[in-house]
Design a protein around this motif. Structure first.
Motif: not given
Length: 210
Positions: A86, A88, A147, A150-151, A153-155
Motif C-alpha cells: 500500500d 510508495q 502493488y 493498488n496503484l 485503485d488509488k490513481y
C-alpha cells in the motif's frame, strides 16, 4: 562209605562287549542334559534381516516433486500475504520457519515412500531448495501484481488497460522479475533458503531411522 567228589568249577571271567555272543556296533544312545548346538538347514546360518525399511524410489521422487510444488505455492502465498503493497514501494517480510516447513514436508514424503535411501535425501534437499526459490520468485510476482493493482485503485486505471497478473510477471517477464528479486534479496534471504534443504535431510534421516 565212599562219596563221589566232583571237582568244583572255576568261575569264568566275564566276556567283554564285542566278543563272541554280543552284538557289535550298537548305536549310541542320545545324551540328555548336555548343551545342544543349534542346527541349521543345509549347514548355513539364516540370512540377516534387511537393514532399514524398503521403499519405492520412483514413487518417492514423484511425490516429493508434487510436495515441493505445493510447498512452493504455499510459500509464495505466505510471502505475498505479509507483504506491504500500500505504500510508495512494496515491502517484503521474510520468514525463516516457512522454508523449514517446506523442507520438512519434502523430507517427510521422501522418508515415508523412499525408505532408508541416502541418495533420495539428496534429491529431497535439492527439491526443497528449488521449492523455496520458486516460492520466492512467484511470491514476488504476486506482490508486484498486488502493488500495481493498488496503484490502479488509488490513481485510477488510465486507459482501462489490463493489469498484469502474477502469472504474467512470472512467465512473460521472468528476467525482470529475477533481477528485481536479486536486488531486493540480502544475506538473510539466502540463509532462510538454506534452511529448507537442511530441514529436508534432517527430517528424512530421523524418520528413516525409526
Amino acid at each position: 562209605m565212599s562219596q563221589n567228589w566232583q571237582q568244583p568249577q572255576q568261575p569264568q571271567p566275564p566276556q567283554q562287549p564285542g566278543g563272541y555272543g554280543y552284538p557289535q556296533g550298537q548305536p549310541q544312545q542320545p545324551q540328555f542334559g548336555g548343551p545342544q548346538q543349534p542346527q541349521f538347514a543345509g549347514g548355513f546360518p539364516p540370512p540377516a534381516p534387511p537393514v532399514g525399511r524398503p521403499g519405492n524410489p520412483a514413487l518417492a521422487v514423484l511425490a516429493a516433486v508434487v510436495a515441493a510444488f505445493v510447498g512452493g505455492l504455499l510459500y509464495a502465498f505466505l510471502l505475498s500475504a505479509f507483504a506491504d503493497t500500500d505504500g510508495q514501494e512494496p515491502k517484503v517480510t521474510q520468514f525463516a520457519y516457512a522454508g523449514v516447513v517446506v523442507g520438512a514436508l519434502v523430507g517427510f514424503v521422501i522418508a515415508k515412500l523412499g525408505g532408508r535411501n541416502p541418495a533420495l535425501w539428496v534429491v529431497g534437499a535439492v527439491l526443497a531448495l528449488a521449492a523455496v526459490w520458486f516460492g520466492e520468485l512467484y511470491g514476488y510476482a504476486m506482490i508486484a501484481s498486488d502493488y500495481v493493482s493498488n496503484l490502479a485503485d488509488k490513481y485510477g486505471n488510465v486507459g482501462n488497460v489490463d493489469l498484469p497478473t502474477a502469472n504474467d510477471y512470472f512467465f512473460d517477464h521472468f528476467s525482470d522479475l529475477f533481477d528485481g528479486w536479486k536486488e531486493d534479496s540480502d544475506a538473510l534471504t539466502y540463509i532462510f533458503m538454506a534452511l529448507s534443504p537442511v530441514a529436508a535431510v534432517s527430517t528424512a534421516y530421523r524418520l528413516s531411522n525409526r
